[in-house]
Design an enzyme around this catalytic site. Sequence first.
Site, PDB file in Angstrom:
ATOM      1  N   LYS A 154       0.596  -0.912  -0.305  1.00 45.14           N
ATOM      2  CA  LYS A 154      -0.251   0.182  -0.212  1.00 45.14           C
ATOM      3  C   LYS A 154       0.733   1.456   0.182  1.00 45.14           C
ATOM      4  O   LYS A 154       1.537   2.107   0.836  1.00 45.14           O
ATOM      5  CB  LYS A 154      -1.039  -0.137   1.257  1.00 45.14           C
ATOM      6  CG  LYS A 154      -2.189   0.989   1.252  1.00 45.14           C
ATOM      7  CD  LYS A 154      -2.425   1.453   2.340  1.00 45.14           C
ATOM      8  CE  LYS A 154      -1.728   2.909   3.312  1.00 45.14           C
ATOM      9  NZ  LYS A 154      -1.532   4.113   2.336  1.00 45.14           N
ATOM     10  N   GLY A 207       7.092   4.310   8.767  1.00 46.20           N
ATOM     11  CA  GLY A 207       5.767   5.912   8.892  1.00 46.20           C
ATOM     12  C   GLY A 207       6.006   6.720   9.833  1.00 46.20           C
ATOM     13  O   GLY A 207       7.398   6.594  10.732  1.00 46.20           O
ATOM     14  N   SER A 208       5.477   7.257  10.225  1.00 40.46           N
ATOM     15  CA  SER A 208       5.432   7.561  11.927  1.00 40.46           C
ATOM     16  C   SER A 208       5.179   6.715  12.851  1.00 40.46           C
ATOM     17  O   SER A 208       4.429   5.926  13.029  1.00 40.46           O
ATOM     18  CB  SER A 208       4.063   9.175  12.254  1.00 40.46           C
ATOM     19  OG  SER A 208       2.619   8.111  12.161  1.00 40.46           O
ATOM     20  N   THR A 209       5.908   7.236  13.783  1.00 43.85           N
ATOM     21  CA  THR A 209       6.414   5.817  15.384  1.00 43.85           C
ATOM     22  C   THR A 209       4.722   6.197  15.356  1.00 43.85           C
ATOM     23  O   THR A 209       3.825   5.517  16.103  1.00 43.85           O
ATOM     24  CB  THR A 209       7.098   7.396  16.390  1.00 43.85           C
ATOM     25  OG1 THR A 209       7.766   7.003  15.300  1.00 43.85           O
ATOM     26  CG2 THR A 209       6.920   6.752  17.238  1.00 43.85           C
ATOM     27  N   GLY A 212       2.825   3.287  13.133  1.00 43.24           N
ATOM     28  CA  GLY A 212       3.838   2.688  13.884  1.00 43.24           C
ATOM     29  C   GLY A 212       3.157   2.091  15.023  1.00 43.24           C
ATOM     30  O   GLY A 212       2.737   0.579  15.483  1.00 43.24           O
ATOM     31  N   GLU A 229       9.693   0.992  10.459  1.00 42.72           N
ATOM     32  CA  GLU A 229      11.069   2.202  10.617  1.00 42.72           C
ATOM     33  C   GLU A 229      10.363   3.535  10.655  1.00 42.72           C
ATOM     34  O   GLU A 229       8.732   3.797  10.086  1.00 42.72           O
ATOM     35  CB  GLU A 229      11.487   1.940   8.739  1.00 42.72           C
ATOM     36  CG  GLU A 229      12.075   0.470   8.303  1.00 42.72           C
ATOM     37  CD  GLU A 229      13.537   0.901   8.865  1.00 42.72           C
ATOM     38  OE1 GLU A 229      14.184   1.363  10.137  1.00 42.72           O
ATOM     39  OE2 GLU A 229      13.521  -0.349   8.772  1.00 42.72           O
ATOM     40  N   CYS A 263      13.825  10.721   7.259  1.00 41.48           N
ATOM     41  CA  CYS A 263      13.751   9.187   8.677  1.00 41.48           C
ATOM     42  C   CYS A 263      15.105  10.580   9.576  1.00 41.48           C
ATOM     43  O   CYS A 263      15.323  10.027  10.087  1.00 41.48           O
ATOM     44  CB  CYS A 263      13.313   8.889   8.400  1.00 41.48           C
ATOM     45  SG  CYS A 263      13.989   7.560   7.196  1.00 41.48           S
ATOM     46  N   GLU A 356      10.797  15.601  15.766  1.00 41.15           N
ATOM     47  CA  GLU A 356      10.810  15.171  14.769  1.00 41.15           C
ATOM     48  C   GLU A 356       9.788  15.944  13.714  1.00 41.15           C
ATOM     49  O   GLU A 356       8.215  15.930  14.096  1.00 41.15           O
ATOM     50  CB  GLU A 356      10.212  13.815  13.933  1.00 41.15           C
ATOM     51  CG  GLU A 356      10.611  13.637  12.772  1.00 41.15           C
ATOM     52  CD  GLU A 356      10.498  11.983  12.369  1.00 41.15           C
ATOM     53  OE1 GLU A 356       9.056  11.883  12.403  1.00 41.15           O
ATOM     54  OE2 GLU A 356      11.315  11.984  11.190  1.00 41.15           O
TER      55      GLU A 356
END
Length: 454
Positions: A154, A207-209, A212, A229, A263, A356
Amino acid sequence: MSTYTVINPATATAVKDVALADLATTDATIAKANKAFETWRLVNPGDRAKLLRNFARVVDEHLEELAQLEVLNSGHTIGNARWEAGNVRDCLNYYSAAPERLFGRQIPVPNGIDITFKEPLGVIGIIVPWNFPMPIAGWGFAPALAAGNTVVLKPAELTPLTAIRLGELALVAGIPEGVFNVIPGKGSIVGERFVTNPIVRKIVFTGSTTVGKGIMRGCADQVKRLTLELGGKSANVIFADADIERAAAGAPGSVFDNAGQDCCARSRILVQRSVLDSFMEKFEVAVKKFRVESPELETAEMGPLISAGQLERVREYVPAGTEIAFTGSMPTGPGFWMAPTVLLAKSTSDRAYREEIFGPVVSVIAFEDEADAIRLANDSEYGLSGSIWTRDLAKGVRVSRGIEAGNLSVNSNSSVRYWTPFGGYKQSGLGRELGPDALDAFTETKNVFFDTNN
Ligand code: NAD
């Protein structure tokens, strides 16, 4: 079926409508991938290798087309976009050597023979963010396919075009129907279904924490395998004994490349106090020279941000009245542009220093000595990347061992190679991609004992 209108971020104009998959389509595609797994896993190793090399060749033949598509969809500079398409080709070539080398072990045991096998997992769900649509997809699908798995991928809602094209090119290359499936759609529908549908045996998420963490919770229900990641807030540590000229010249690229939407961006610059002024002087010259311009131009070093929403989020880190050390330039006119922006952090609790940002904003802070540098670098929930600049190699070794991050470079800002491992410490991720061990993340180890007594 709903659609999403892809916008060219450099001009803010519509490019194309893309159909978004619903739950039924997602389930049907997962089922198709599962059916294809029955035969793909049995394709003999040499033939699977050949098909992956074919795929790499077809990507190479379409490199310029893929690169131009990324410029249009993501606003990446043409130079970067060519590198990104080339990275997909290289990843495929690298892992095309894997099928014949998926070795197990023969382990000495009494009364028989003990052998381990590396077996594919089944259907792998790969969820990709918008910042590097091609490489991040390839880091997942190349080793996954090489190990005998099938893939449902995706792309991010904002950047589906190159992934869709890669799906078509796989078929051109002879990868059988159903083995590599690209499903554009929403994270909340397609992405979540990858997590909840039990046929998907592993998730590779970049993607974003925050997202995730939700995926990790969801995977727990089925003990689903997972690689994450996630975000980063990496440090660029510059010691007084470094080649300050080189460190300063490289610093803009290390944080403003891809408009800071990286990142690995070195978005905290830690400079030893005695050279702070001299570094800042040279850094300012380098930032002012950094070319922020239409990404189609061969000379462009930075393009626009991905979307109006991202531009707004990034601007919130630099509210009116913020003391700005200096900025670079940007074009006027339409598009989601922001000039490279350099802040001197007042304290380590500044929001711009800690969080971030995922945009062209960097915070500079001074440190006193080696221990202070390591302490500051590690004072973050993240641990993805970073650089260390010093002429003292022993210090370079000590500091690189002291910083809690998965990808460091000494006297360089380069941290990504398809043949070396990539991934994060702490909340930057879980597991590693790329390099010689990536196949472990796409296989189960099976141990079989054969009794030779009868
Ligand atoms: P995001 O987390 O919003 O989205 C990433 C992907 O997840 C998208 O495809 C999205 O559709 C999907 N998604 C969203 N919600 C979901 C859900 N509930 N279930 C399943 N899938 C869902 O991140 P983004 O804004 O696209 O990307 C930026 C982030 O990615 C940054 O935080 C950046 O640091 C991180 N990133 C990390 C790496 C790395 O290798 N560590 C590389 C690139 C980007």
